[in-house]
Design a protein around this motif. Structure first.
Motif, PDB file in Angstrom:
ATOM      1  N   GLU A 185     -49.955  32.510 136.994  1.00 18.76           N
ATOM      2  CA  GLU A 185     -51.130  32.452 137.714  1.00 18.76           C
ATOM      3  C   GLU A 185     -51.798  31.265 137.819  1.00 18.76           C
ATOM      4  N   MET A 186     -51.516  30.421 136.902  1.00 20.91           N
ATOM      5  CA  MET A 186     -52.391  29.169 136.418  1.00 20.91           C
ATOM      6  C   MET A 186     -51.602  28.136 137.308  1.00 20.91           C
ATOM      7  N   GLY A 187     -50.553  28.166 137.486  1.00 16.43           N
ATOM      8  CA  GLY A 187     -49.754  27.234 138.126  1.00 16.43           C
ATOM      9  C   GLY A 187     -49.177  25.978 137.199  1.00 16.43           C
ATOM     10  N   ASP A 188     -48.567  25.100 137.823  1.00 18.79           N
ATOM     11  CA  ASP A 188     -47.799  23.822 137.003  1.00 18.79           C
ATOM     12  C   ASP A 188     -49.037  23.173 136.144  1.00 18.79           C
ATOM     13  N   GLY A 189     -49.905  22.680 136.950  1.00 16.41           N
ATOM     14  CA  GLY A 189     -51.009  22.057 136.193  1.00 16.41           C
ATOM     15  C   GLY A 189     -52.079  22.610 135.472  1.00 16.41           C
ATOM     16  N   GLY A 190     -52.066  23.913 135.533  1.00 17.81           N
ATOM     17  CA  GLY A 190     -53.218  24.751 134.971  1.00 17.81           C
ATOM     18  C   GLY A 190     -53.273  24.965 133.503  1.00 17.81           C
ATOM     19  N   GLY A 191     -54.236  25.916 133.229  1.00 14.81           N
ATOM     20  CA  GLY A 191     -54.416  26.079 131.741  1.00 14.81           C
ATOM     21  C   GLY A 191     -55.041  27.387 131.550  1.00 14.81           C
ATOM     22  N   ILE A 192     -55.182  27.805 130.301  1.00 13.95           N
ATOM     23  CA  ILE A 192     -55.731  29.007 129.867  1.00 13.95           C
ATOM     24  C   ILE A 192     -56.667  28.661 128.613  1.00 13.95           C
ATOM     25  N   LEU A 193     -58.029  28.999 128.792  1.00  9.84           N
ATOM     26  CA  LEU A 193     -59.045  28.741 127.858  1.00  9.84           C
ATOM     27  C   LEU A 193     -59.161  30.195 127.423  1.00  9.84           C
ATOM     28  N   ILE A 194     -58.747  30.283 126.042  1.00  8.53           N
ATOM     29  CA  ILE A 194     -58.719  31.627 125.314  1.00  8.53           C
ATOM     30  C   ILE A 194     -59.277  31.785 123.992  1.00  8.53           C
ATOM     31  N   GLY A 195     -59.888  32.829 123.749  1.00  8.65           N
ATOM     32  CA  GLY A 195     -60.682  33.078 122.296  1.00  8.65           C
ATOM     33  C   GLY A 195     -59.714  34.008 121.575  1.00  8.65           C
ATOM     34  N   ALA A 196     -59.649  33.572 120.158  1.00 13.03           N
ATOM     35  CA  ALA A 196     -58.994  34.419 119.216  1.00 13.03           C
ATOM     36  C   ALA A 196     -59.535  34.373 117.986  1.00 13.03           C
ATOM     37  N   ASP A 197     -59.592  35.701 117.541  1.00 11.46           N
ATOM     38  CA  ASP A 197     -60.204  35.944 116.150  1.00 11.46           C
ATOM     39  C   ASP A 197     -59.068  35.555 115.223  1.00 11.46           C
ATOM     40  N   LEU A 198     -59.467  34.665 114.048  1.00  7.93           N
ATOM     41  CA  LEU A 198     -58.652  34.143 113.070  1.00  7.93           C
ATOM     42  C   LEU A 198     -58.599  35.137 111.761  1.00  7.93           C
ATOM     43  N   LYS A 199     -57.325  35.045 111.289  1.00  3.40           N
ATOM     44  CA  LYS A 199     -57.147  35.635 109.764  1.00  3.40           C
ATOM     45  C   LYS A 199     -58.155  35.312 108.899  1.00  3.40           C
ATOM     46  N   LYS A 200     -58.778  36.048 108.070  1.00  2.00           N
ATOM     47  CA  LYS A 200     -59.430  35.822 106.920  1.00  2.00           C
ATOM     48  C   LYS A 200     -59.560  36.969 106.094  1.00  2.00           C
ATOM     49  N   ASP A 201     -60.696  36.870 105.136  1.00  2.00           N
ATOM     50  CA  ASP A 201     -60.197  38.042 103.853  1.00  2.00           C
ATOM     51  C   ASP A 201     -60.634  39.340 104.503  1.00  2.00           C
ATOM     52  N   THR A 202     -60.047  40.370 103.987  1.00  2.03           N
ATOM     53  CA  THR A 202     -59.805  41.616 104.379  1.00  2.03           C
ATOM     54  C   THR A 202     -61.377  42.360 104.503  1.00  2.03           C
ATOM     55  N   ALA A 203     -62.248  42.148 103.660  1.00  2.00           N
ATOM     56  CA  ALA A 203     -63.429  42.652 103.416  1.00  2.00           C
ATOM     57  C   ALA A 203     -64.434  42.282 104.739  1.00  2.00           C
ATOM     58  N   THR A 204     -64.198  41.062 105.192  1.00  3.90           N
ATOM     59  CA  THR A 204     -64.963  40.513 106.466  1.00  3.90           C
ATOM     60  C   THR A 204     -64.662  41.260 107.456  1.00  3.90           C
ATOM     61  N   ILE A 205     -63.042  41.140 107.625  1.00  3.73           N
ATOM     62  CA  ILE A 205     -62.826  41.869 108.817  1.00  3.73           C
ATOM     63  C   ILE A 205     -63.003  43.252 108.951  1.00  3.73           C
ATOM     64  N   GLU A 206     -62.949  44.009 107.875  1.00  2.00           N
ATOM     65  CA  GLU A 206     -62.756  45.414 107.790  1.00  2.00           C
ATOM     66  C   GLU A 206     -64.383  45.934 108.091  1.00  2.00           C
ATOM     67  N   ALA A 207     -65.314  45.142 107.537  1.00  2.00           N
ATOM     68  CA  ALA A 207     -66.708  45.236 107.841  1.00  2.00           C
ATOM     69  C   ALA A 207     -66.938  45.327 109.189  1.00  2.00           C
ATOM     70  N   ALA A 208     -66.334  44.355 109.941  1.00  2.00           N
ATOM     71  CA  ALA A 208     -66.639  44.203 111.314  1.00  2.00           C
ATOM     72  C   ALA A 208     -66.322  45.381 112.034  1.00  2.00           C
ATOM     73  N   TYR A 209     -65.546  46.063 111.730  1.00  4.06           N
ATOM     74  CA  TYR A 209     -65.081  47.425 112.265  1.00  4.06           C
ATOM     75  C   TYR A 209     -65.587  48.714 111.692  1.00  4.06           C
ATOM     76  N   ASN A 210     -66.240  48.646 110.826  1.00 11.99           N
ATOM     77  CA  ASN A 210     -66.993  49.501 110.213  1.00 11.99           C
ATOM     78  C   ASN A 210     -68.330  49.204 109.892  1.00 11.99           C
ATOM     79  N   ASP A 211     -69.027  49.199 111.021  1.00 13.54           N
ATOM     80  CA  ASP A 211     -70.529  48.471 110.797  1.00 13.54           C
ATOM     81  C   ASP A 211     -71.245  49.834 110.179  1.00 13.54           C
TER      82      ASP A 211
END
Ligand code: AVI
Length: 328
Positions: A185-211
């Motif tokens: 869809e972006m074609g030859d000269g196009g691009g994708i600007l994309i957000g991604a959550d990074l790996k980190k310690d388990t406690a921080t990640i699990e807390a985010a999904y168990n507020d």
């Protein structure tokens, strides 16, 4: 307001009731039982997701907004002049506004959104905030091939904006397939600007999904409320619990609805049995290292041309181009 007219009769991605019954029956026949995560997002589910983004434990939104506040000007320089910006989803007014404020003479902004009300709100807000910008809403499902509206003038490039780490809700093969579709869809000269959550310690990640306030638990259980309402199933809400745990080997949060007891649930004409503690999988939220994301991009014929990360390496925004193009 420079907004292209659009027709929004198809209210959201709600399939006909018979199809939905079939989708649920099929999901509950698989081992382990599973339900698709798009079922979260009825009106109440979308409100609950917005509330999740405000929870102190859910760092993703805050970190991505902070990244945009620091780097949006540089991102705009990388994207260049006269961009057509196509956003996958439209629920990210704050981040998108930050980007649009810095873009150099953008040609148009195309929010792609399946639900009528969020799209209408987005169009109104962006139209008011950027009166000179052509806003061309595209009602529809961004996982399907898009027929983008004709822009008011020829853009130098099309950039697809996909914030929020929503890519992480797709399993690896589906994520690569979606990126491949975006590459077309972006074609030859196009691009994708994309957000991604990074790996980190388990406690921080699990807390985010168990507020602590239990908003994520309500969000998960709301899927059953929706099914009871839309297909007449009889899930007993007090007999299912939210569970989210980080599978470090797979690099993802795995969210389940767990049956608190031995029970049967009516789905259409079928009765489905749940054993005590049986877990029904409802969502994956994948987390990435820079290497993981580069490898995923490569599978789709893309490469990381730029990466922006906060000092704590919580979250990243990547700019992807066709493989080989960043050296031209
Ligand atoms: C939309 N998506 C990126 C969210 C996530 O973090 O996976 C959905 C969510 N599920 C539970 N909390 C938030």
């Amino acid at each position: 307001m420079n907004v292209q007219a659009f027709d929004l009769r198809d209210d959201d991605r709600r399939p006909p009731v018979d199809d939905l019954v079939g989708i649920v029956q099929r999901g509950l026949r698989s081992q382990p039982k599973r339900l698709p995560s798009w079922l979260f997002y009825d009106e109440r589910g979308s409100q609950l997701f917005e509330a999740i983004c405000e929870q102190p434990e859910y760092y993703l939104t805050r970190c991505e907004i902070a990244l945009m506040a620091t780097h949006a000007a540089e991102m705009a320089d990388v994207l260049g002049e006269e961009v057509r910006l196509v956003e996958y989803g439209s629920g990210n007014a704050v981040k998108t506004r930050m980007l649009l404020e810095h873009l150099h003479a953008p040609v148009s902004y195309v929010p792609v959104e399946i639900s009528a009300e969020p799209l209408r709100r987005c169009v109104q807000e962006m139209g008011e905030r950027f009166p000179a910008l052509a806003v061309q809403p595209h009602p529809g499902d961004f996982t399907r091939p898009l027929r983008l509206p004709i822009p008011p003038r020829a853009p130098r490039r099309t950039v697809l904006y996909f914030p929020g780490s929503t890519i992480g809700n797709f399993e690896a093969r589906d994520a690569a397939e979606l990126l491949r579709k975006m590459r077309n869809e972006m074609g030859d000269g196009g691009g994708i600007l994309i957000g991604a959550d990074l790996k980190k310690d388990t406690a921080t990640i699990e807390a985010a999904y168990n507020d602590k306030a239990g908003v994520t638990a309500q969000f998960t259980l709301n899927m059953l409320v929706r099914l009871n309402r839309e297909i007449g199933s009889d899930f007993d809400l007090s007999s299912f619990r939210h569970r989210a745990h980080y599978n470090a080997m797979a690099g993802r949060i795995e969210t389940f609805l767990v049956s608190a007891r031995d029970q049967k649930v009516r789905i259409g004409k079928q009765l489905v049995s749940f054993a005590p503690e049986e877990a029904m999988q409802v969502e994956y939220s994948c987390k990435y290292s820079h290497e993981d994301f580069a490898a995923l991009s490569a599978k789709a014929g893309l490469e990381v041309a730029h990466a922006w990360t906060d000092p704590q390496a919580m979250f990243a925004v990547y700019y992807l181009v066709r493989a080989g193009m960043s050296r031209h």
